[in-house]
Scaffold this active site. Structure first.
Site, PDB file in Angstrom:
ATOM      1  N   PRO A 110      -0.997   0.238   4.078  1.00 35.37           N
ATOM      2  CA  PRO A 110      -0.957   1.633   3.629  1.00 35.37           C
ATOM      3  C   PRO A 110      -0.787   1.704   2.124  1.00 35.37           C
ATOM      4  O   PRO A 110       0.167   1.151   1.582  1.00 35.37           O
ATOM      5  CB  PRO A 110       0.265   2.221   4.335  1.00 35.37           C
ATOM      6  CG  PRO A 110       0.711   1.222   5.327  1.00 35.37           C
ATOM      7  CD  PRO A 110       0.159  -0.094   4.916  1.00 35.37           C
ATOM      8  N   GLU A 111      -1.732   2.345   1.463  1.00 35.96           N
ATOM      9  CA  GLU A 111      -1.618   2.593   0.031  1.00 35.96           C
ATOM     10  C   GLU A 111      -1.522   4.107  -0.143  1.00 35.96           C
ATOM     11  O   GLU A 111      -1.293   4.815   0.832  1.00 35.96           O
ATOM     12  CB  GLU A 111      -2.818   1.968  -0.702  1.00 35.96           C
ATOM     13  CG  GLU A 111      -2.922   0.462  -0.434  1.00 35.96           C
ATOM     14  CD  GLU A 111      -4.100  -0.221  -1.120  1.00 35.96           C
ATOM     15  OE1 GLU A 111      -4.524   0.264  -2.180  1.00 35.96           O
ATOM     16  OE2 GLU A 111      -4.585  -1.230  -0.588  1.00 35.96           O
ATOM     17  N   LYS A 122       3.532   4.705  -2.996  1.00 35.32           N
ATOM     18  CA  LYS A 122       3.534   4.382  -1.566  1.00 35.32           C
ATOM     19  C   LYS A 122       4.846   4.752  -0.891  1.00 35.32           C
ATOM     20  O   LYS A 122       5.039   4.458   0.289  1.00 35.32           O
ATOM     21  CB  LYS A 122       3.252   2.887  -1.378  1.00 35.32           C
ATOM     22  CG  LYS A 122       1.947   2.420  -2.003  1.00 35.32           C
ATOM     23  CD  LYS A 122       1.885   0.905  -2.061  1.00 35.32           C
ATOM     24  CE  LYS A 122       0.817   0.449  -3.049  1.00 35.32           C
ATOM     25  NZ  LYS A 122       0.916  -0.986  -3.329  1.00 35.32           N
ATOM     26  N   ARG A 149      -3.199 -13.584  -1.454  1.00 32.88           N
ATOM     27  CA  ARG A 149      -4.046 -12.627  -0.751  1.00 32.88           C
ATOM     28  C   ARG A 149      -5.474 -12.895  -1.169  1.00 32.88           C
ATOM     29  O   ARG A 149      -5.818 -14.030  -1.454  1.00 32.88           O
ATOM     30  CB  ARG A 149      -3.594 -11.197  -1.007  1.00 32.88           C
ATOM     31  CG  ARG A 149      -3.571 -10.808  -2.472  1.00 32.88           C
ATOM     32  CD  ARG A 149      -2.701  -9.613  -2.708  1.00 32.88           C
ATOM     33  NE  ARG A 149      -1.292 -10.004  -2.569  1.00 32.88           N
ATOM     34  CZ  ARG A 149      -0.278  -9.189  -2.663  1.00 32.88           C
ATOM     35  NH1 ARG A 149      -0.500  -7.924  -2.847  1.00 32.88           N
ATOM     36  NH2 ARG A 149       0.945  -9.604  -2.578  1.00 32.88           N
TER      37      ARG A 149
END
Length: 294
Positions: free
Chosen positions: A2-3, A61, A278
């Site tokens: 979630p951003e 966020k 990542r």
DNA sequence: AAAATCTCCTGTCAGC
DNA sequence: TGCTGACAGGAGATTT
């Protein structure tokens, strides 16, 4: 995952279904979900019971619900929520079966037959109660005072952001993910905004010109707003709004998750590079690596 | 002291 | 079939 757009979708749902309601009781099913509340789960539940919640707010966020002060004036406490990687805030009918990863349940003292549930598979996220920054009308929790304003905040200072980039000795994607410089942007939207701006993720921030930073900010705002309009991005069922529904912006992604697929501008296969535990996705033709990086 | 790296956590999936 | 390891990754903590 979630951003900013995903958190904003959740915030809007919380504002509609939770703001203005009074807490009856809080049940913490997993202490890790309230670990940022240093006084512990029992204290968290006890302090929240009986409190009326104000309008849901968001910065980057993070989202929070100010606790309405009994005597009027600005809020002095707020319930802070962060979804982490896999957190969900769901408004569910009372009595519906508990989710597998249900961590916190909030019951309300009214006739509406719904409750608020914090569900989180990986428990990177959590809820906590904090003092607010003195005299802040929105009730900004003190523990996130260091989080920068996000690029859709009217008070975001574009010139100060550019000056900070010039001052830093780092690279652009690291800077975009540094929430003390600009908040709300995560791995997905960083890659998307860099692709739109034709910037390589390893570009030193000190080499960016004013116009280039302005372009980047424009593209960041565009991609965030487009994603918000689509209800957010989701690759699986982990990110959902308060009703459990996924957004569909993943269909509109140009870079993120598109390894070996043709760049939508030039047709060159998108590449994926391991980057800071990542991945970074980029077009090797549109986004040329900087010349002088080590 | 700024910048980079480590760490928390659970689930999915590829490969053997 | 079931094991192993890579990967997903936000952000505070720790190290350089």
């Amino acid at each position: 995952m979630p951003e900013l757009p995903e958190v904003e979708v959740v915030r809007a749902g919380i504002e509609r279904w939770v703001s203005g309601r009074t807490v009856a009781a809080v049940e913490v099913l997993h202490p890790r979900a309230v670990r940022r509340h240093l006084a512990g789960p029992d204290d968290f539940a006890a302090r929240l019971a009986g409190q009326r919640l104000g309008v849901a707010r968001r910065r980057g966020k993070y989202l929070w619900l100010p606790v309405e002060p009994a005597a009027g004036g600005v809020p002095e406490r707020a319930v802070l929520a962060h979804l982490g990687m896999s957190g969900q805030l769901l408004v569910q009918p009372q009595g519906s079966p508990d989710e597998k990863h249900l961590r916190v349940r909030v019951r309300f003292a009214d006739a509406a037959a719904t409750e608020l549930r914090f569900v989180d598979q990986r428990t990177f996220g959590g809820l906590s109660l904090h003092e607010t920054v003195a005299d802040d009308p929105d009730g900004l929790p003190d523990v996130i005072a260091h989080i920068a304003r996000d690029p859709v905040d009217p008070a975001f200072d574009d010139d100060a952001f550019h000056a900070a980039l010039r001052r830093r000795r780092t690279t652009i994607k690291r800077a975009l993910l540094d929430q003390s410089l600009i908040s709300g942007v995560g791995n997905i939207y960083a890659d998307e905004a860099l692709w739109r701006t034709r910037l390589h993720y390893d570009r030193p921030t000190a080499t960016l010109t004013g116009p280039r930073t302005a372009e980047l900010l424009t593209h960041i705002r565009e991609v965030l707003n487009e994603a918000l309009a689509a209800g957010g991005t989701s690759f699986d069922s982990l990110y959902v709004n308060v009703n459990g529904e996924s957004g569909y912006f993943d269909r509109s992604l140009d870079a993120y998750g598109r390894e070996d697929e043709p760049c939508r501008r030039c047709g060159t296969p998108i590449r994926r590079r391991p980057w800071m535990n990542r991945s970074s996705y980029f077009c090797p033709r549109c986004q040329r690596p900087p010349r002088a990086t080590a």
